[in-house]
Write a protein that holds these residues in place. Structure first.
Motif, PDB file in Angstrom:
ATOM      1  N   ILE A 116       0.842  -1.187   0.000  1.00  0.00           N
ATOM      2  CA  ILE A 116       0.000   0.000   0.000  1.00  0.00           C
ATOM      3  C   ILE A 116       0.883   1.245   0.000  1.00  0.00           C
ATOM      4  CG2 ILE A 116      -1.701   1.323   1.337  1.00  0.00           C
ATOM      5  CD1 ILE A 116      -2.657  -1.409   2.447  1.00  0.00           C
ATOM      6  N   ALA A 117       0.507   2.209  -0.824  1.00  0.00           N
ATOM      7  CA  ALA A 117       1.189   3.501  -0.839  1.00  0.00           C
ATOM      8  C   ALA A 117       0.195   4.578  -0.423  1.00  0.00           C
ATOM      9  CB  ALA A 117       1.727   3.800  -2.237  1.00  0.00           C
ATOM     10  N   THR A 118       0.602   5.439   0.479  1.00  0.00           N
ATOM     11  CA  THR A 118      -0.230   6.580   0.852  1.00  0.00           C
ATOM     12  C   THR A 118       0.491   7.865   0.462  1.00  0.00           C
ATOM     13  OG1 THR A 118       0.688   6.769   3.092  1.00  0.00           O
ATOM     14  CG2 THR A 118      -1.257   5.381   2.812  1.00  0.00           C
ATOM     15  N   ILE A 119      -0.295   8.818   0.000  1.00  0.00           N
ATOM     16  CA  ILE A 119       0.236  10.134  -0.350  1.00  0.00           C
ATOM     17  C   ILE A 119      -0.603  11.175   0.390  1.00  0.00           C
ATOM     18  CG2 ILE A 119       0.755  11.741  -2.225  1.00  0.00           C
ATOM     19  CD1 ILE A 119       0.756   9.325  -4.104  1.00  0.00           C
ATOM     20  N   LEU A 120       0.013  11.849   1.334  1.00  0.00           N
ATOM     21  CA  LEU A 120      -0.657  12.895   2.104  1.00  0.00           C
ATOM     22  C   LEU A 120      -0.256  14.255   1.551  1.00  0.00           C
ATOM     23  CD1 LEU A 120      -0.343  11.583   5.752  1.00  0.00           C
ATOM     24  CD2 LEU A 120      -2.455  12.417   4.736  1.00  0.00           C
ATOM     25  N   SER A 150      -9.436  19.320  -7.300  1.00  0.00           N
ATOM     26  CA  SER A 150      -9.499  18.824  -8.671  1.00  0.00           C
ATOM     27  C   SER A 150      -8.121  18.368  -9.160  1.00  0.00           C
ATOM     28  CB  SER A 150     -10.037  19.927  -9.590  1.00  0.00           C
ATOM     29  OG  SER A 150     -10.051  19.501 -10.932  1.00  0.00           O
ATOM     30  N   ALA A 151      -7.075  19.145  -8.834  1.00  0.00           N
ATOM     31  CA  ALA A 151      -5.709  18.781  -9.230  1.00  0.00           C
ATOM     32  C   ALA A 151      -5.275  17.491  -8.555  1.00  0.00           C
ATOM     33  CB  ALA A 151      -4.745  19.913  -8.886  1.00  0.00           C
ATOM     34  N   VAL A 152      -5.629  17.353  -7.269  1.00  0.00           N
ATOM     35  CA  VAL A 152      -5.255  16.143  -6.531  1.00  0.00           C
ATOM     36  C   VAL A 152      -6.016  14.928  -7.063  1.00  0.00           C
ATOM     37  CG1 VAL A 152      -5.237  15.029  -4.267  1.00  0.00           C
ATOM     38  CG2 VAL A 152      -4.636  17.449  -4.462  1.00  0.00           C
ATOM     39  N   ILE A 153      -7.299  15.110  -7.392  1.00  0.00           N
ATOM     40  CA  ILE A 153      -8.091  14.011  -7.944  1.00  0.00           C
ATOM     41  C   ILE A 153      -7.510  13.544  -9.278  1.00  0.00           C
ATOM     42  CG2 ILE A 153     -10.334  13.443  -8.978  1.00  0.00           C
ATOM     43  CD1 ILE A 153     -11.654  15.091  -6.775  1.00  0.00           C
ATOM     44  N   ASN A 154      -7.114  14.486 -10.118  1.00  0.00           N
ATOM     45  CA  ASN A 154      -6.514  14.114 -11.413  1.00  0.00           C
ATOM     46  C   ASN A 154      -5.243  13.306 -11.220  1.00  0.00           C
ATOM     47  OD1 ASN A 154      -8.523  15.378 -12.868  1.00  0.00           O
ATOM     48  ND2 ASN A 154      -7.395  17.309 -13.066  1.00  0.00           N
ATOM     49  N   PHE A 155      -4.427  13.727 -10.245  1.00  0.00           N
ATOM     50  CA  PHE A 155      -3.206  12.978  -9.945  1.00  0.00           C
ATOM     51  C   PHE A 155      -3.551  11.593  -9.415  1.00  0.00           C
ATOM     52  CE2 PHE A 155       0.240  11.626  -7.130  1.00  0.00           C
ATOM     53  CZ  PHE A 155       1.341  11.767  -7.965  1.00  0.00           C
ATOM     54  N   SER A 156      -4.532  11.518  -8.524  1.00  0.00           N
ATOM     55  CA  SER A 156      -4.961  10.236  -7.957  1.00  0.00           C
ATOM     56  C   SER A 156      -5.434   9.286  -9.053  1.00  0.00           C
ATOM     57  CB  SER A 156      -6.083  10.471  -6.937  1.00  0.00           C
ATOM     58  OG  SER A 156      -6.566   9.251  -6.423  1.00  0.00           O
ATOM     59  N   GLU A 157      -6.199   9.815  -9.994  1.00  0.00           N
ATOM     60  CA  GLU A 157      -6.699   8.987 -11.096  1.00  0.00           C
ATOM     61  C   GLU A 157      -5.560   8.461 -11.948  1.00  0.00           C
ATOM     62  OE1 GLU A 157     -10.179   9.294 -14.530  1.00  0.00           O
ATOM     63  OE2 GLU A 157      -9.108  11.113 -13.908  1.00  0.00           O
ATOM     64  N   SER A 158      -4.528   9.295 -12.145  1.00  0.00           N
ATOM     65  CA  SER A 158      -3.408   8.898 -13.001  1.00  0.00           C
ATOM     66  C   SER A 158      -2.590   7.761 -12.406  1.00  0.00           C
ATOM     67  CB  SER A 158      -2.497  10.101 -13.263  1.00  0.00           C
ATOM     68  OG  SER A 158      -1.734  10.434 -12.110  1.00  0.00           O
ATOM     69  N   SER A 192      -7.130   5.891  -4.753  1.00  0.00           N
ATOM     70  CA  SER A 192      -8.404   6.197  -4.115  1.00  0.00           C
ATOM     71  C   SER A 192      -8.239   7.506  -3.348  1.00  0.00           C
ATOM     72  CB  SER A 192      -8.812   5.070  -3.162  1.00  0.00           C
ATOM     73  OG  SER A 192      -9.957   5.408  -2.426  1.00  0.00           O
ATOM     74  N   PHE A 193      -9.134   8.485  -3.609  1.00  0.00           N
ATOM     75  CA  PHE A 193      -8.979   9.839  -3.082  1.00  0.00           C
ATOM     76  C   PHE A 193      -9.869  10.062  -1.859  1.00  0.00           C
ATOM     77  CE2 PHE A 193     -10.937  14.044  -2.947  1.00  0.00           C
ATOM     78  CZ  PHE A 193      -9.828  14.863  -2.779  1.00  0.00           C
ATOM     79  N   PHE A 198      -4.783   6.802  -1.475  1.00  0.00           N
ATOM     80  CA  PHE A 198      -4.328   5.428  -1.304  1.00  0.00           C
ATOM     81  C   PHE A 198      -4.087   4.828  -2.691  1.00  0.00           C
ATOM     82  CE2 PHE A 198      -6.543   5.797   2.818  1.00  0.00           C
ATOM     83  CZ  PHE A 198      -5.546   5.320   3.658  1.00  0.00           C
ATOM     84  N   SER A 199      -2.937   4.224  -2.880  1.00  0.00           N
ATOM     85  CA  SER A 199      -2.641   3.535  -4.136  1.00  0.00           C
ATOM     86  C   SER A 199      -1.738   2.350  -3.804  1.00  0.00           C
ATOM     87  CB  SER A 199      -1.973   4.493  -5.127  1.00  0.00           C
ATOM     88  OG  SER A 199      -1.807   3.886  -6.393  1.00  0.00           O
ATOM     89  N   THR A 200      -0.991   1.875  -4.778  1.00  0.00           N
ATOM     90  CA  THR A 200      -0.002   0.819  -4.529  1.00  0.00           C
ATOM     91  C   THR A 200       1.373   1.303  -4.975  1.00  0.00           C
ATOM     92  OG1 THR A 200      -0.272  -0.234  -6.695  1.00  0.00           O
ATOM     93  CG2 THR A 200      -1.718  -0.998  -4.904  1.00  0.00           C
ATOM     94  N   ARG A 201       2.374   0.699  -4.387  1.00  0.00           N
ATOM     95  CA  ARG A 201       3.754   1.036  -4.746  1.00  0.00           C
ATOM     96  C   ARG A 201       3.994   0.798  -6.231  1.00  0.00           C
ATOM     97  NH1 ARG A 201       8.786  -0.967  -1.032  1.00  0.00           N
ATOM     98  NH2 ARG A 201      10.482   0.136  -2.094  1.00  0.00           N
ATOM     99  N   GLY A 202       3.444  -0.312  -6.739  1.00  0.00           N
ATOM    100  CA  GLY A 202       3.622  -0.641  -8.152  1.00  0.00           C
ATOM    101  C   GLY A 202       3.011   0.398  -9.065  1.00  0.00           C
TER     102      GLY A 202
END
Length: 442
Positions: free
Chosen positions: A209-213, A241-249, A253-254, A265-269
Motif C-alpha cells: 500500500i502507498a499513501t500520499i498525504l 481537482s488537481a489532486v483528484i486528477n493525480f490520484s486517477e493517473s 483512491s482519493f 491510497f494507491s499501490t507502490r507498483g
C-alpha cells in the motif's frame, strides 16, 4: 492461492535459446516465456525496446546481449547466466579427450582469470602459455576477433576458446580451430531460480500500500468559525481537482481530510509503473496558489502502517521547506526532498541504548544525527562544516556549530581540520562524524 506467473523474454543465438527454453520448461507452473533469436548481439537493444510490453523480465544468453539491452529504455529486471569454470570444463574435455587437440597454447576471451586457472589446475592441465582477453566492461567484437586471429596466425596458439557466438562463427570461416563456451544447465537453472525469486520479491513490494498525504498550509487561517468564505471554498475545489486528477493517473483512491488536506491510497507498483512524479503535483498546486504545499509519501504492508508513515513523511517535508516531498519506506528509511536531484536518505530509529543516551547528552535526536550522517555521505569527502549542515538541514549556522561541537564532546564526531573563510572571520572547522557502528560505547 493462485500463483501469478511471470513472463520472461529469452534473448540469444539459436543454440543458446534452445537450451534455455528447454530448461525453462521445468518451471511451467511459475514461468511463461517468449523467445527472441538474433543473428548479431547488437540486435538485442531493438528486441528489448520493441517487446518490453510483452514480458515482465528478460533473460539473456550472456553478458554481451545484456550490455546491449542496457541501451534500451526498459526498466525491467535483466538476468543472464554467468559463464564460469564449469562452463569452461565442458569445452576443455571436448578439446582434450574428444578431439585430441593440444591445450598447451590456448587463447581464451571474457572468462574470469581465476576461473580459467583454477579449471586448468583441477583438470591437471598446463597453463603456462595461456593468452587471456579479460572482459573490460564492454564487448568489442572486432577487437576480440583480432586478438584470437593474430595469436593463431603468429603461431602462438593452436586453439581458440570464445564465449561469443559472433566471434565463434567468424573464426570458423577462417578455418581457425575454435570452440565456444556456453552456459551449462546448472548455470541456466541458477539464473532462472534467481530471476523468479527476485520477481516474487519485486511483485510483493509492488503490491504494498502507498499513501500520499497532501497539505496546503494556512488555508484556514482567516476563515470564519462557522462558514468557509466562497473564495476559500473555490480555491479548495480547484486544489481538490488537481489532486483528484493525480490520484486517477496512479489508479488511486482519493479522500479529502479537510480544507487543503488530502489523502490518496494507491499501490507502490502503480506509483512506479505510471512514472508519475510527485513534483508534477506540487508544480500544479504552486500554479493554483502560492500557499506552501507539502507531500508525504509512504509504503506499508497495511493501510494503518502506510498512513502512519505518510504522516511522518509529511512532517519531515513541512519541517524542511515549502513545496517539497519526503518518502518513508517500509524499512523505516526516510528519503527526500524528492523534488530535488540532491536528496538524502536517513533512518529515524536506533536500537543502541548507549548510543541513544550519548545523543541525548548532545541534545540531538537520532533523526537529526542520521540526517547529518547522510549529508556527510552525500557530500562524498567524509567531512562536514557547520555551513553545509545549516544549508542541508535548514537551520542557522550557529545551531549547526552547536550540534557538531556537542557531537565532538561525546566522541561521536571529531575536528579534522580548518578551512579559510570566504570573507573576513575565523577559519571554519571541518568535522568528521562517525556512524553508529564505529562509535565506542562503554
Amino acid at each position: 492461492m493462485k500463483t501469478i506467473k511471470v513472463t520472461a523474454g529469452i534473448v540469444g543465438p539459436q543454440d543458446n535459446i534452445t537450451l534455455i527454453c528447454k530448461i525453462a520448461e521445468e518451471y511451467t507452473d511459475k514461468l511463461d516465456y517468449i523467445s527472441f533469436v538474433y543473428q548479431n548481439a547488437d540486435e538485442t537493444t531493438t528486441i528489448v525496446e520493441n517487446n518490453q510490453n510483452l514480458v515482465d523480465i528478460w533473460i539473456f544468453s550472456g553478458v554481451t546481449p545484456y550490455v546491449f539491452a542496457k541501451k534500451s529504455t526498459s526498466q525491467q529486471p535483466f538476468f543472464y547466466p554467468e559463464l564460469n569454470g564449469s562452463s569452461l570444463t565442458n569445452e576443455l574435455i571436448k578439446i582434450k579427450y574428444n578431439d585430441h587437440k593440444n591445450l598447451n597454447n590456448v587463447s581464451i576471451d571474457l572468462l574470469e582469470k581465476h576461473d580459467i586457472y583454477e579449471t586448468f589446475h583441477d583438470l591437471d592441465l598446463h597453463y603456462d602459455n595461456l593468452y587471456l582477453y579479460e572482459y573490460p566492461g564492454f564487448t568489442n567484437m572486432e577487437e576480440i576477433i583480432t586478438f584470437h586471429e593474430s595469436l593463431f596466425n603468429d603461431g602462438k596458439v593452436e586453439v581458440c576458446i570464445t564465449c561469443l557466438n559472433y566471434v565463434f562463427e567468424h573464426l570458423k570461416t577462417k578455418d581457425i580451430p575454435v570452440y565456444r563456451v556456453t552456459p551449462t544447465r546448472a548455470n541456466i537453472r541458477q539464473i532462472i531460480n534467481t530471476a523468479l525469486q527476485q520477481w516474487e520479491t519485486l511483485h510483493f513490494k509492488h503490491s504494498q500500500i502507498a499513501t500520499i498525504l497532501i497539505k496546503v498550509e494556512d488555508m484556514d487561517k482567516n476563515r470564519n468559525h462557522n462558514t468557509i468564505p466562497y473564495d476559500l471554498h473555490r480555491l479548495n475545489l480547484e486544489l481538490q481537482s488537481a489532486v483528484i486528477n493525480f490520484s486517477e493517473s496512479i489508479f488511486g483512491s482519493f479522500v479529502t481530510l479537510g480544507v487543503g488536506a488530502f489523502l490518496i491510497f494507491s499501490t507502490r507498483g502503480s506509483l512506479i509503473e505510471t512514472g508519475r512524479q510527485v513534483g508534477d503535483l506540487l508544480e500544479k498546486l504552486a500554479l493554483i496558489t502560492d500557499l506552501p504545499s507539502n507531500v508525504g509519501i509512504s509504503y506499508g504492508d497495511t493501510a494503518l502502517t502506510a498512513e502512519e508513515n505518510g504522516r511522518l513523511a509529511l512532517n519531515h517535508a513541512q519541517n524542511y521547506e515549502s513545496f517539497c516531498a519526503f518518502l518513508v519506506k517500509d524499512d523505516g528509511i526516510i528519503e527526500g526532498p524528492l523534488t530535488e536531484q540532491e536528496r538524502i536518505s536517513f533512518s529515524f530509529r536506533t536500537e543502541n541504548k548507549e548510543f541513544s543516551e550519548k545523543l541525548k547528552q548532545c541534545g540531538v535526536t537520532i533523526t537529526t544525527f542520521n540526517k547529518i550522517l547522510s549529508v556527510q555521505k552525500r557530500i562524498g569527502n567524509h567531512s562536514l562544516t557547520a555551513s553545509i549542515i545549516a544549508e542541508w538541514l535548514k537551520m542557522t549556522p550557529r545551531n549547526a556549530r552547536r550540534i557538531l561541537n556537542s557531537l565532538v564532546e561525546q566522541g561521536i564526531a571529531e575536528i579534522i581540520g580548518e578551512e579559510a573563510p570566504t570573507s573576513k572571520g575565523r577559519p571554519r572547522k571541518i568535522y568528521r562524524v562517525s556512524n553508529e557502528q564505529n562509535i565506542h560505547t562503554d
